[in-house]
Design an enzyme around this catalytic site. Structure first.
Site, PDB file in Angstrom:
ATOM      1  N   HIS A 141      27.818   6.542 -19.879  1.00 23.81           N
ATOM      2  CA  HIS A 141      27.123   6.049 -18.686  1.00 23.81           C
ATOM      3  C   HIS A 141      26.887   4.552 -18.897  1.00 23.81           C
ATOM      4  CE1 HIS A 141      23.531   5.522 -16.093  1.00 23.81           C
ATOM      5  NE2 HIS A 141      23.892   6.625 -15.474  1.00 23.81           N
ATOM      6  N   ASP A 181      22.625   9.640 -26.565  1.00 22.38           N
ATOM      7  CA  ASP A 181      22.149   9.592 -25.179  1.00 22.38           C
ATOM      8  C   ASP A 181      22.127  11.041 -24.694  1.00 22.38           C
ATOM      9  OD1 ASP A 181      21.896   9.595 -22.467  1.00 22.38           O
ATOM     10  OD2 ASP A 181      23.463   8.122 -22.072  1.00 22.38           O
ATOM     11  N   GLN A 235      21.933  13.932 -20.277  1.00 20.80           N
ATOM     12  CA  GLN A 235      22.563  15.070 -19.591  1.00 20.80           C
ATOM     13  C   GLN A 235      22.663  16.310 -20.468  1.00 20.80           C
ATOM     14  OE1 GLN A 235      23.390  15.211 -16.427  1.00 20.80           O
ATOM     15  NE2 GLN A 235      23.313  13.055 -15.850  1.00 20.80           N
ATOM     16  N   LYS A 260      15.244  14.290 -15.209  1.00 22.02           N
ATOM     17  CA  LYS A 260      16.416  15.159 -15.118  1.00 22.02           C
ATOM     18  C   LYS A 260      16.106  16.571 -15.610  1.00 22.02           C
ATOM     19  CE  LYS A 260      19.687  11.379 -15.743  1.00 22.02           C
ATOM     20  NZ  LYS A 260      20.300  11.183 -14.442  1.00 22.02           N
ATOM     21  N   CYS A 266      27.982   5.842 -12.088  1.00 22.46           N
ATOM     22  CA  CYS A 266      27.513   4.970 -13.177  1.00 22.46           C
ATOM     23  C   CYS A 266      28.427   5.028 -14.385  1.00 22.46           C
ATOM     24  CB  CYS A 266      26.080   5.294 -13.583  1.00 22.46           C
ATOM     25  SG  CYS A 266      24.891   4.857 -12.326  1.00 22.46           S
TER      26      CYS A 266
HETATM   27  N1  PMP Z   1      22.823   8.383 -19.597  1.00 22.01           N
HETATM   28  C1  PMP Z   1      23.359   9.383 -18.875  1.00 22.01           C
HETATM   29  C2  PMP Z   1      24.432  10.230 -19.486  1.00 22.01           C
HETATM   30  C3  PMP Z   1      22.899   9.624 -17.583  1.00 22.01           C
HETATM   31  O1  PMP Z   1      23.439  10.605 -16.858  1.00 22.01           O
HETATM   32  C4  PMP Z   1      21.862   8.811 -17.055  1.00 22.01           C
HETATM   33  C5  PMP Z   1      21.327   9.037 -15.649  1.00 22.01           C
HETATM   34  N2  PMP Z   1      22.290   9.300 -14.699  1.00 22.01           N
HETATM   35  C6  PMP Z   1      21.343   7.795 -17.852  1.00 22.01           C
HETATM   36  C7  PMP Z   1      21.849   7.609 -19.113  1.00 22.01           C
HETATM   37  C8  PMP Z   1      20.262   6.905 -17.356  1.00 22.01           C
HETATM   38  O2  PMP Z   1      19.106   7.615 -17.134  1.00 22.01           O
HETATM   39  P1  PMP Z   1      17.849   6.951 -16.409  1.00 22.01           P
HETATM   40  O3  PMP Z   1      18.385   6.401 -15.113  1.00 22.01           O
HETATM   41  O4  PMP Z   1      16.896   8.071 -16.207  1.00 22.01           O
HETATM   42  O5  PMP Z   1      17.333   5.886 -17.299  1.00 22.01           O
END
Ligand code: PMP
Length: 411
Positions: free
Chosen positions: A125, A202, A205, A228, A370
């Site tokens: 991401h 990270d 997910q 999430k 993203c």
């Molecule tokens: N890493 C991953 C794999 C994600 O899916 C996301 C959110 N879509 C993020 C980081 C960022 O998370 P946040 O917007 O809650 O900071």
């Protein structure tokens, strides 16, 4: 497997928003990878805080201040237990993005030099990519990528050449937000440890869909977001292994983290306490604790994963039967362990698909999710993503498939 029986229809009653309608159509919420919905238990915990004992924490020596501090610290304990960490290893942040930036702009900036290497994967991401690009620009370190193979899995065949003695940190996702695949972290962490590199996971997910054990993974840092996984927005976690906390400086400075302050200098508290400057997201953290209680009381993570994979299988089979739809990701694996399905519809832009579905009450995600570099690598500019959680049903998938059929016929 625990003895919790997950009656999906009963669980749905905990989520007031699931009774909402869009254009008079029942809401079908398939955008859980972007953010999950919140059960009454979480909403009530926050409402109770605001209506019954709202106060700041760690400073106000009054009954409310004490109660709020206890509730906030209890949330830390609950979250720590959920990932098999120590409470002292749990730092509240605003979310995954801030947690990763925290490590990038503290430990990484302090420790990386030119010729050092940062390893990420092609799946990342933007939140686990752009901060490392900034670190590379500032330190002269180089970014190396673990590639995605033709089978959509991370290609680990050259791992020893990618993670080398020059590698200082491996920052890797636990699960792809585009493909919905969980990453096998074991060989990656093993190689990183062999060369003395730190590992950041990270888990944005992954922790929301499967049981995570930070001790078993043996990572140094882990980042995830509350929103999430049933908790509110504005709160996330950075896990920093206890032994490492002496080497990781505070990310922010101000009230709450200091030991002694003079007009020209300051010293800070030890260990975890030096990391939480300023007023913390108190209600959100309490809500996060309630969300984890919800998982502990009502959700069997294995049953949940099976249910989500079953929804993936139903969606994939249905989409393939409609035709003209390309599924992104390892189909067989997604049918067994997935929680989301990304796809492109021949000749129809993903935003048009999203707009059509939205008119009929179905919320999904469209775009690059993203992960622009991954989209470019796959050769698409945008995809449709339907992402499931335990409260979604087969009927919802069938309704979605009927609308997808209409899209193929009407456009
Ligand atoms: N890493 C991953 C794999 C994600 O899916 C996301 C959110 N879509 C993020 C980081 C960022 O998370 P946040 O917007 O809650 O900071």
């Amino acid at each position: 497997m625990s003895d919790k029986f997950m009656d999906i229809n009963k669980l749905r009653e905990d989520f007031p928003i699931l009774k909402e309608k869009i254009n008079n159509y029942n809401l079908v919420y398939f955008d859980n990878a972007a953010t999950s919905q919140k059960p009454n238990q979480v909403l009530d915990a926050m409402l109770e805080f605001y209506t019954k004992y709202n106060s700041n924490i760690h400073r106000s020596a009054n009954a409310f201040g004490e109660k709020a501090t206890i509730a906030f610290e209890q949330a830390r304990v609950t979250i720590a237990k959920f990932i098999n960490a120590e409470p002292e290893e749990i730092i509240f942040t605003s979310g995954t993005t801030e947690s990763i930036n925290f490590v990038a702009f503290t430990w990484a900036l302090d420790n990386l030099k030119p010729a050092d290497e940062i390893v990420i994967s092609e799946l990342e991401h933007h939140s686990n990519m752009v901060p490392w690009q900034q670190v590379a620009i500032k330190t002269g370190a180089k970014i190396k990528l673990i590639p995605v193979g033709l089978d959509w899995e991370l290609d680990l065949s050259n791992l020893d050449d990618i993670i080398t003695k020059n590698t200082k940190i491996v920052a890797i996702t636990g699960a792809s937000n585009v493909l919905g695949t969980h990453v096998d972290l074991k060989p990656i962490v093993k190689r990183a440890k062999q060369v003395g590199a730190k590992v950041l996971v990270d888990a944005a997910q992954s922790v929301s869909h499967k049981k995570i054990d930070v001790k078993a993974i043996d990572c140094d840092f882990m980042a995830f977001s509350g929103h999430k996984m049933l908790a509110p927005t504005g709160v996330g976690i950075l896990f920093i292994k206890k032994d490492l906390q002496d080497q990781v400086k505070p990310y922010q400075f101000g009230g709450g983290m200091v030991f002694e302050v003079d007009y020209d200098k300051a010293s800070w508290l030890k260990n975890r306490q030096k990391y939480e400057a300023g007023t913390q997201p108190i209600a959100q953290a309490i809500g996060f604790g309630a969300a984890i209680d919800y998982f502990n009381n009502k959700i069997d993570m294995e049953q949940m994963a099976k249910h989500e994979a079953n929804l993936c299988k139903r969606a994939i089979d249905g989409l393939q039967a409609i035709g003209g739809i390309k599924i992104l990701g390892p189909i067989d694996r997604l049918k067994k362990t997935g929680h989301l399905v990304s796809f492109v519809v021949e000749g129809i832009h993903s935003h048009d698909v999203a707009a059509y579905l939205s008119d009929f009450g179905i919320c999904i995600r469209a775009g690059h999710n993203c992960a622009q570099p991954l989209a470019k690598k796959i050769g698409i500019d945008a995809a449709v993503r339907v992402s499931f959680y335990f409260y979604n049903t087969e009927d919802e998938v069938d309704y979605f498939l009927s609308k997808m059929g209409e899209i193929r016929n009407n456009f």
